[in-house]
Motif scaffolding. Structure first.
Motif, PDB file in Angstrom:
ATOM      1  N   ILE A  22       0.847  -1.203   0.000  1.00  0.00           N
ATOM      2  CA  ILE A  22       0.000   0.000   0.000  1.00  0.00           C
ATOM      3  C   ILE A  22       0.879   1.250   0.000  1.00  0.00           C
ATOM      4  N   GLY A  23       1.901   1.249   0.851  1.00  0.00           N
ATOM      5  CA  GLY A  23       2.796   2.396   0.924  1.00  0.00           C
ATOM      6  C   GLY A  23       3.500   2.680  -0.392  1.00  0.00           C
ATOM      7  N   ALA A  24       4.004   1.635  -1.039  1.00  0.00           N
ATOM      8  CA  ALA A  24       4.712   1.809  -2.314  1.00  0.00           C
ATOM      9  C   ALA A  24       3.767   2.340  -3.400  1.00  0.00           C
ATOM     10  N   TYR A  25       2.544   1.823  -3.426  1.00  0.00           N
ATOM     11  CA  TYR A  25       1.571   2.275  -4.422  1.00  0.00           C
ATOM     12  C   TYR A  25       1.222   3.749  -4.210  1.00  0.00           C
ATOM     13  N   LEU A  26       0.977   4.118  -2.962  1.00  0.00           N
ATOM     14  CA  LEU A  26       0.629   5.507  -2.672  1.00  0.00           C
ATOM     15  C   LEU A  26       1.801   6.440  -2.930  1.00  0.00           C
ATOM     16  N   GLU A  27       3.001   5.981  -2.629  1.00  0.00           N
ATOM     17  CA  GLU A  27       4.182   6.792  -2.908  1.00  0.00           C
ATOM     18  C   GLU A  27       4.325   7.035  -4.414  1.00  0.00           C
ATOM     19  N   ALA A  28       4.087   5.991  -5.206  1.00  0.00           N
ATOM     20  CA  ALA A  28       4.136   6.131  -6.667  1.00  0.00           C
ATOM     21  C   ALA A  28       3.022   7.053  -7.175  1.00  0.00           C
ATOM     22  N   SER A  29       1.968   7.204  -6.363  1.00  0.00           N
ATOM     23  CA  SER A  29       0.854   8.089  -6.724  1.00  0.00           C
ATOM     24  C   SER A  29       1.068   9.517  -6.255  1.00  0.00           C
ATOM     25  N   GLY A  30       2.236   9.794  -5.646  1.00  0.00           N
ATOM     26  CA  GLY A  30       2.570  11.164  -5.286  1.00  0.00           C
ATOM     27  C   GLY A  30       2.445  11.523  -3.823  1.00  0.00           C
ATOM     28  N   TYR A  31       2.211  10.563  -2.963  1.00  0.00           N
ATOM     29  CA  TYR A  31       2.089  10.825  -1.529  1.00  0.00           C
ATOM     30  C   TYR A  31       3.414  10.559  -0.826  1.00  0.00           C
ATOM     31  N   ARG A  32       3.620  11.229   0.294  1.00  0.00           N
ATOM     32  CA  ARG A  32       4.733  10.908   1.180  1.00  0.00           C
ATOM     33  C   ARG A  32       4.196   9.928   2.207  1.00  0.00           C
ATOM     34  N   ILE A  33       4.865   8.811   2.391  1.00  0.00           N
ATOM     35  CA  ILE A  33       4.327   7.695   3.173  1.00  0.00           C
ATOM     36  C   ILE A  33       5.199   7.386   4.380  1.00  0.00           C
ATOM     37  N   THR A  34       4.540   7.085   5.486  1.00  0.00           N
ATOM     38  CA  THR A  34       5.173   6.480   6.650  1.00  0.00           C
ATOM     39  C   THR A  34       4.397   5.206   6.933  1.00  0.00           C
ATOM     40  N   VAL A  35       5.115   4.095   7.127  1.00  0.00           N
ATOM     41  CA  VAL A  35       4.475   2.801   7.383  1.00  0.00           C
ATOM     42  C   VAL A  35       4.762   2.384   8.818  1.00  0.00           C
ATOM     43  N   ALA A  36       3.710   1.938   9.511  1.00  0.00           N
ATOM     44  CA  ALA A  36       3.824   1.376  10.854  1.00  0.00           C
ATOM     45  C   ALA A  36       3.162   0.010  10.851  1.00  0.00           C
ATOM     46  N   ASN A  37       3.659  -0.879  11.699  1.00  0.00           N
ATOM     47  CA  ASN A  37       3.117  -2.232  11.744  1.00  0.00           C
ATOM     48  C   ASN A  37       2.268  -2.530  12.969  1.00  0.00           C
ATOM     49  N   ASP A  38       2.026  -1.524  13.805  1.00  0.00           N
ATOM     50  CA  ASP A  38       1.057  -1.652  14.895  1.00  0.00           C
ATOM     51  C   ASP A  38       0.672  -0.255  15.369  1.00  0.00           C
ATOM     52  N   GLY A  39      -0.338  -0.202  16.200  1.00  0.00           N
ATOM     53  CA  GLY A  39      -0.847   1.080  16.657  1.00  0.00           C
ATOM     54  C   GLY A  39       0.140   1.872  17.488  1.00  0.00           C
ATOM     55  N   TRP A  40       0.887   1.205  18.330  1.00  0.00           N
ATOM     56  CA  TRP A  40       1.849   1.907  19.195  1.00  0.00           C
ATOM     57  C   TRP A  40       2.959   2.533  18.363  1.00  0.00           C
ATOM     58  N   GLN A  41       3.449   1.806  17.371  1.00  0.00           N
ATOM     59  CA  GLN A  41       4.477   2.351  16.484  1.00  0.00           C
ATOM     60  C   GLN A  41       3.900   3.537  15.701  1.00  0.00           C
ATOM     61  N   ALA A  42       2.659   3.421  15.264  1.00  0.00           N
ATOM     62  CA  ALA A  42       2.016   4.506  14.517  1.00  0.00           C
ATOM     63  C   ALA A  42       1.934   5.779  15.357  1.00  0.00           C
ATOM     64  N   LEU A  43       1.558   5.649  16.621  1.00  0.00           N
ATOM     65  CA  LEU A  43       1.476   6.827  17.488  1.00  0.00           C
ATOM     66  C   LEU A  43       2.842   7.485  17.659  1.00  0.00           C
TER      67      LEU A  43
END
Length: 125
Positions: A22-43
């Motif tokens: 998902i991150g790679a696709y969105l990045e190719a679509s012009g977005y800046r992406i940050t990927v997290a693998n759980d809620g705590w990491q996301a926060l």
């Protein structure tokens, strides 16, 4: 000349390969992406670099997507959010506004909804 910045999207899913796709696709679509693998990491990542929108899975160990979005919205109440799940209904989420997409969702559909959400908040491409 004004330089437009790419909207920053936080992608959260405990399925690492799916989050990366998902991150790679969105990045190719012009977005800046940050990927997290759980809620705590996301926060933690959001604290260091706030996102313009979040896309999250619902069912994750430790902190589910509903709790993650609720926590992020305590920091930014108008944060655009997309929940992707095969297990939950809008009635179970009790988060408004929130876009719920059922798995599996096409990357093109996800991107279209993200663009619509960001356009409604003054961000977007």
């Amino acid at each position: 000349m004004r330089v437009e910045r790419a909207p920053h999207v936080l992608v959260v899913d405990d399925e690492t390969a799916l989050a990366d796709i998902i991150g790679a696709y969105l990045e190719a679509s012009g977005y800046r992406i940050t990927v997290a693998n759980d809620g705590w990491q996301a926060l933690a990542l959001y604290e260091r670099d706030p996102a313009d929108a979040v896309i999250t899975d619902f069912a994750m160990p430790g902190m589910n997507g509903r709790d993650l979005v609720a926590d992020l919205r305590r920091r930014r109440p108008d944060l655009p959010a997309i929940m992707v799940s095969g297990y939950v209904s809008m009635q179970q989420l009790d988060l408004d506004p929130l876009l719920l997409l059922n798995k599996p969702v096409s990357l093109a559909t996800l991107t279209r909804h993200l663009r619509d959400l960001l356009g409604n908040t003054g961000s977007g491409q």
